[in-house]
Scaffold this active site. Sequence first.
Site, PDB file in Angstrom:
ATOM      1  CB  SER A   1      83.002   4.058   2.576  1.00 49.97           C
ATOM      2  OG  SER A   1      83.356   3.043   1.675  1.00 49.97           O
TER       3      SER A   1
ATOM      4  CG  HIS B   1      88.154   3.070   2.601  1.00 48.08           C
ATOM      5  ND1 HIS B   1      87.659   3.848   1.571  1.00 48.08           N
ATOM      6  CD2 HIS B   1      87.083   2.554   3.239  1.00 48.08           C
ATOM      7  CE1 HIS B   1      86.342   3.806   1.611  1.00 48.08           C
ATOM      8  NE2 HIS B   1      85.967   3.024   2.594  1.00 48.08           N
TER       9      HIS B   1
END
Length: 302
Positions: free
Chosen positions: A83, A187
């Site tokens: 991430s 996400h």
Amino acid sequence: MKILFTFPGQGTQRVGMLQDLPERDAILTQVRAVLGDEAGQLDSAAALRHTRAVQLCLLIAGVAWAQELERSGVKPDMVSGLSIGAFPAAVVAGVISFSDALRLVALRGDLMEQAYPKGYGLTAIVGLRLEQVELLVAGSGTWIANINAEQQIVIAGSEEAMAAVAGRALEQGAQKARQLAVSVPSHCALLNAPAQKLKQAFADVALSRPNCAYLSGSTGRVLWQPELIAEDLALNMARTVRWREAMIAANERDVRLAIEMPPGSVLSGLTRQAFREGITVCREQNSVAAIVHLAEKTRAAR
């Protein structure tokens, strides 16, 4: 044999995490040049309640600790981040400058938090396989966010919807189901619009070809084209993290030493589950001297 630097995502942050950085004054001078007085308060308890500060702290820490290892002679053949960790990975690989990364990450954090200021987040489910979790999230208003390991899956969505899925997961034999210290539904498709805005911000950023392999934590693919790496950085907030796939790919590409940058050791545990061969360590629990020794052994095994 090759060396991989890994960079963690949100949930690993802690108060005071920037106080013991190597070459702290030098790197914070660079941060102040971009962010002003905000730089001195980023790792305070109050600041870390906000996505912007958390992500900036992880960027700064990742770059600082990676540079410390590089000064000691430990150079990565490959970098990968989970991430937000993709941004320090890109800086260390020479794709974007540290200054540009600070600006982009500040914007990233603001966009994510403004889109979902409260009531949303991530929940980790441990002990169930992907196909089991996929059945649980179907029609629930939640999404698969991270495939971190064979039996560690993270879901995204509203707190209410995630709690319902977590309850069903425990009923079906999950060992653990807990909400993470992440205040946005990362996400998944909920962040498509902010991701596109961040992509537009890359139009004015100078990009360079990486000086080592950049392994995407979203696709598990090695990227060399600067434009594709920029797209990966911009859109990863809305894409499922496929850390297990990425680490399997690294191992298949002869990575035999994975070194996790601070804070924490979460990625080391996840990476170890994906590696068939090799060693995974975290900088926080190992001295520079110990890591230099491991790196020398890894190089000698070529």
